[in-house]
Design an enzyme around this catalytic site. Structure first.
Site, PDB file in Angstrom:
ATOM      1  N   LYS A 196       0.812  -1.221   0.000  1.00 29.20           N
ATOM      2  CA  LYS A 196       0.000   0.000   0.000  1.00 29.20           C
ATOM      3  C   LYS A 196       0.848   1.275   0.000  1.00 29.20           C
ATOM      4  O   LYS A 196       0.347   2.350  -0.335  1.00 29.20           O
ATOM      5  CB  LYS A 196      -0.944   0.011   1.205  1.00 29.20           C
ATOM      6  CG  LYS A 196      -1.915  -1.152   1.249  1.00 29.20           C
ATOM      7  CD  LYS A 196      -2.935  -1.084   0.141  1.00 29.20           C
ATOM      8  CE  LYS A 196      -4.025  -2.117   0.316  1.00 29.20           C
ATOM      9  NZ  LYS A 196      -5.064  -2.022  -0.716  1.00 29.20           N
ATOM     10  N   ASP A 197       2.127   1.167   0.359  1.00 24.66           N
ATOM     11  CA  ASP A 197       3.006   2.343   0.304  1.00 24.66           C
ATOM     12  C   ASP A 197       3.038   2.932  -1.103  1.00 24.66           C
ATOM     13  O   ASP A 197       3.097   4.149  -1.285  1.00 24.66           O
ATOM     14  CB  ASP A 197       4.449   1.969   0.698  1.00 24.66           C
ATOM     15  CG  ASP A 197       4.590   1.625   2.162  1.00 24.66           C
ATOM     16  OD1 ASP A 197       3.596   1.721   2.902  1.00 24.66           O
ATOM     17  OD2 ASP A 197       5.705   1.243   2.566  1.00 24.66           O
TER      18      ASP A 197
END
Length: 326
Positions: free
Chosen positions: A44-45
Site C-alpha cells: 500500500k506504500d
C-alpha cells in the site's frame, strides 16, 4: 554516496522470492512478489504516495492540510509515512475487526485513529466509509483519499509493480494471483502485464462474505453474499471503481480458516513472516493448480508483514477461539 533523500525514496523495487515447500506438488514455478520490503511493510506504500502526490498536483491537498482515509491499516501506514515526511496531519478511520497492532502502529506514526464497527452497512453513518467522508466534510483544509475509487491507486501499480514483475521474470510470467480489496493492485498490475502479453492470466483471491466472485461471474451484486468475515485486507461489501473486472480472468474464494492456517504455514515452512491475506493468496494459488502447466511462471503478491497479526493469526489461543486450531 548512495542514499535516499527520505524514507519515501525506498518505496518499490521489492524482490521476487521462490516458494519451495508449500508449492512442491505444483508443476510450475511459483514466485512471491514480496511487498513487505517497502518501508511501511506493505504494498500500500506504493499507491499511498501516488495518491498524495497526485492530490497535491491537482490542488486537492494543500500545505498544512489533513489527510483523511478509511483503511484496513496498511494504506493508513503508507499515508502516515507521506504525512510525516511532507508535513500533513493524518486521520485514519479503521474498522474494529482490524488487529490492535495496526491501530497501535498508526498511532505510533502520529496518526489520529477512529475505530468504527465492522458489522454495519457501508452507507450506515457509523461505518468507516461514512465516518471518513463525514470527517472530511467537517474538518477544514482536509482531503478524503477514498482509495477505493481513487484512480491513482491503480495507476501506482500500473507504473511500478507491474513493470517490476515483468522485468524480474524476463517477461516469462504466465499467471498473476493476488488478493482483491480496493482493486488497485490487481487492476494496475494485471493491466500492465496484459498490455505486454494478453495471454497472461490474472486471478483474484476473494473471501467468503465478499461480493467479488459472484459479481464477476454473473454481473449480479448479491447482498446475500455479504456477511462478516475474519480475513483482513481482501474482499468487499461494495464494488470499488478500482476493480476492473475486464482485466480479471477469474476469482477463487478462500475460507477464513484456510487463510489463517496457510499464513502460519508460510512462516513455519517457507520462513515468510507475512500477514493474513498472504495465507489466502497462497491457498488461492493451490486451489487454482488445475490451470497451471509445466513451464508456467506464477507470480503471487504478498501484501503485508506478520508483525501486524501477532496477537491474532500467530497467537495459538486466538486461533483456538476461532476454531482454526485443534
Amino acid at each position: 554516496m548512495k542514499y535516499a533523500e527520505n524514507i519515501l525514496g525506498t518505496i518499490g523495487g521489492t524482490p521476487l522470492v521462490k516458494l519451495n515447500k508449500l508449492t512442491a506438488d505444483l508443476p510450475c514455478l511459483v514466485l512471491a512478489k514480496y511487498e513487505t520490503f517497502n518501508p511501511g511493510n506493505s504494498t500500500k506504500d506504493r499507491m499511498a504516495i501516488q495518491m498524495v502526490e497526485d492530490a497535491v498536483a491537482a490542488g486537492k491537498l494543500k500545505p498544512g492540510g489533513t489527510i483523511i482515509e478509511g483503511t484496513s491499516g496498511n494504506t493508513g501506514m503508507g499515508l502516515a509515512l507521506a504525512a510525516v515526511v511532507k508535513g500533513y496531519k493524518m486521520i485514519c478511520v479503521i474498522s474494529d475487526k482490524q488487529s490492535k497492532e495496526k491501530i497501535d502502529i498508526l498511532k505510533a506514526m502520529g496518526s489520529e485513529v477512529h475505530v468504527c464497527p465492522t458489522d454495519v452497512a457501508p452507507d450506515d453513518p457509523r461505518s468507516y466509509y461514512s465516518t471518513a467522508k463525514r470527517l472530511s466534510e467537517e474538518i477544514p483544509n482536509s482531503w478524503y483519499v477514498n482509495q477505493y475509487d481513487n484512480p491513482s491507486n491503480t495507476k501506482a501499480h500500473f507504473q511500478t509493480t507491474g513493470p517490476e514483475i515483468w522485468e524480474q521474470t524476463n517477461g516469462k510470467v504466465t499467471h498473476f494471483v493476488v488478493g482483491v480489496g480496493t482493486g488497485g493492485t490487481i487492476s494496475g498490475v494485471g493491466g500492465f502485464l496484459k498490455s505486454k502479453n494478453p495471454n497472461i492470466k490474472v486471478w483474484g483471491v476473494d473471501t467468503y462474505g465478499s461480493v467479488f466472485k459472484k459479481y464477476h461471474e454473473t454481473g449480479i451484486f448479491d447482498e446475500n453474499e455479504i456477511y462478516p468475515y475474519i480475513t483482513e485486507g481482501i474482499g468487499e461489501d461494495i464494488l470499488p471503481k478500482n476493480v476492473d473486472f475486464d482485466i480479471i480472468d477469474g476469482f477463487t474464494k478462500v475460507t477464513d480458516k484456510d487463510a489463517a492456517v496457510y499464513t502460519r504455514r508460510l512462516a513455519r515452512e517457507e520462513g515468510m513472516f507475512l500477514g493474513n491475506s498472504a495465507g489466502a493468496a497462497i491457498k488461492g494459488v493451490m486451489q487454482l493448480q488445475e490451470h497451471f502447466r509445466e513451464g508456467d511462471v506464477v507470480v503471487v503478491l504478498f501484501h503485508d508483514h506478520g508483525s501486524r497479526y501477532v496477537a491474532k493469526i500467530y497467537n495459538d489461543e486466538w486461533m483456538k477461539k476461532q476454531g482454526f486450531l485443534e
